[in-house]
Design a protein around this motif. Structure first.
Motif, short mmCIF file in Angstrom:
data_model
loop_
_atom_site.label_atom_id
_atom_site.label_comp_id
_atom_site.label_asym_id
_atom_site.label_seq_id
_atom_site.Cartn_x
_atom_site.Cartn_y
_atom_site.Cartn_z
N TYR A 38 -5.37 -13.44 28.14
CA TYR A 38 -4.82 -14.32 27.11
C TYR A 38 -4.70 -13.57 25.79
N PRO A 39 -3.67 -12.73 25.67
CA PRO A 39 -3.56 -11.86 24.50
C PRO A 39 -3.41 -12.61 23.18
N GLN A 40 -2.95 -13.85 23.22
CA GLN A 40 -2.83 -14.60 21.98
C GLN A 40 -4.19 -14.83 21.32
N HIS A 41 -5.27 -14.70 22.09
CA HIS A 41 -6.62 -14.89 21.55
C HIS A 41 -7.33 -13.58 21.27
N SER A 42 -6.75 -12.46 21.72
CA SER A 42 -7.50 -11.20 21.61
C SER A 42 -6.68 -10.03 21.08
N LYS A 43 -5.52 -10.30 20.48
CA LYS A 43 -4.71 -9.19 19.97
C LYS A 43 -5.42 -8.47 18.85
N ASP A 44 -5.24 -7.16 18.83
CA ASP A 44 -5.78 -6.34 17.76
C ASP A 44 -4.87 -6.53 16.54
N PRO A 45 -5.40 -7.03 15.41
CA PRO A 45 -4.53 -7.28 14.26
C PRO A 45 -3.91 -6.01 13.67
N ARG A 46 -4.49 -4.85 13.96
CA ARG A 46 -3.96 -3.60 13.41
C ARG A 46 -2.68 -3.15 14.11
N ASN A 47 -2.60 -3.38 15.43
CA ASN A 47 -1.41 -2.90 16.15
C ASN A 47 -0.76 -3.97 17.01
N ASN A 48 -1.31 -5.19 16.99
CA ASN A 48 -0.76 -6.34 17.72
C ASN A 48 -0.74 -6.16 19.23
N LEU A 49 -1.61 -5.26 19.74
CA LEU A 49 -1.69 -5.04 21.19
C LEU A 49 -2.81 -5.88 21.78
#
Length: 197
Positions: A38-49
């Motif tokens: 569920y990337p919408q809950h765990s994306k890295d804010p620095r690179n959006n990955l």
């Protein structure tokens, strides 16, 4: 739980897959990737990955299956830690593993791996490593139960076959490579057939 800078997430929310890349000479390199579902809950804010981890392993594809098996056993707190050299110094810190070892179920001295590496010659270690690699490569990885399919509704319906030889993933498609139907998928398809067939 998997603890990260993006937050803490249950291990069962992670999917594993094998990623292939190629170097400048065209050699294939494989690694085990474990990515949060569920990337919408765990994306890295620095690179959006999405949150993911990479576990490279040398050798054949079966080594990556063994890595995933080891990770699953490591994350299962109801079972003792995998009996590998890297984790031996920490076995007494895990309550489940400590109880397992104290009950004599490990069947090895507390310093088994330390003593082996201290006493064995380079030649002996190389031979043991080669023997272990052969055992891992020959293991029937494809016949093991798919725990993800058992825990995530509909996941097992997404595929019904797997390579007969998991190391076939490491080659370009070959007419000699065979896919076999997963037993649990075959059983499910038989149950879903109407009675008149």
């Amino acid at each position: 739980m998997v603890k990260s800078f993006q937050g803490n997430f249950p291990f069962y929310e992670f999917d594993a897959f094998i990623e292939m890349s190629a170097d400048m000479k065209g050699n294939q390199l494989h690694s085990l990737k474990v990515r949060h579902r569920y990337p919408q809950h765990s994306k890295d804010p620095r690179n959006n990955l999405p949150l993911d981890y990479s576990f490279p392993a040398d050798g054949r594809i079966a080594q990556l299956y063994a890595m995933w098996d080891m990770l699953g056993r490591y994350m299962d707190v109801s079972q003792p830690l995998p009996d590998i050299p890297r984790l031996e110094p920490f076995r007494h810190l895990d309550p489940t593993t400590k109880a397992f070892d104290e009950a004599g179920k490990r069947g090895r001295p507390a310093t088994y791996w330390h003593d082996l590496y201290a006493k064995a010659s380079e030649k002996e270690l190389k031979q043991l490593h080669g023997e272990h690699r052969q055992v891992v490569d020959a293991a029937p990885w494809g016949s093991r139960p798919d725990l993800m399919a058992q825990s995530v509704p509909g996941y097992g319906d997404s595929y019904t076959a797997e390579p007969e030889d998991v190391n076939a993933y490491g080659r370009f498609p070959n007419k000699a490579d065979r896919f076999v139907e997963r037993a649990e998928a075959k059983d499910a398809s038989q149950q879903n057939k109407p009675d008149n067939q």
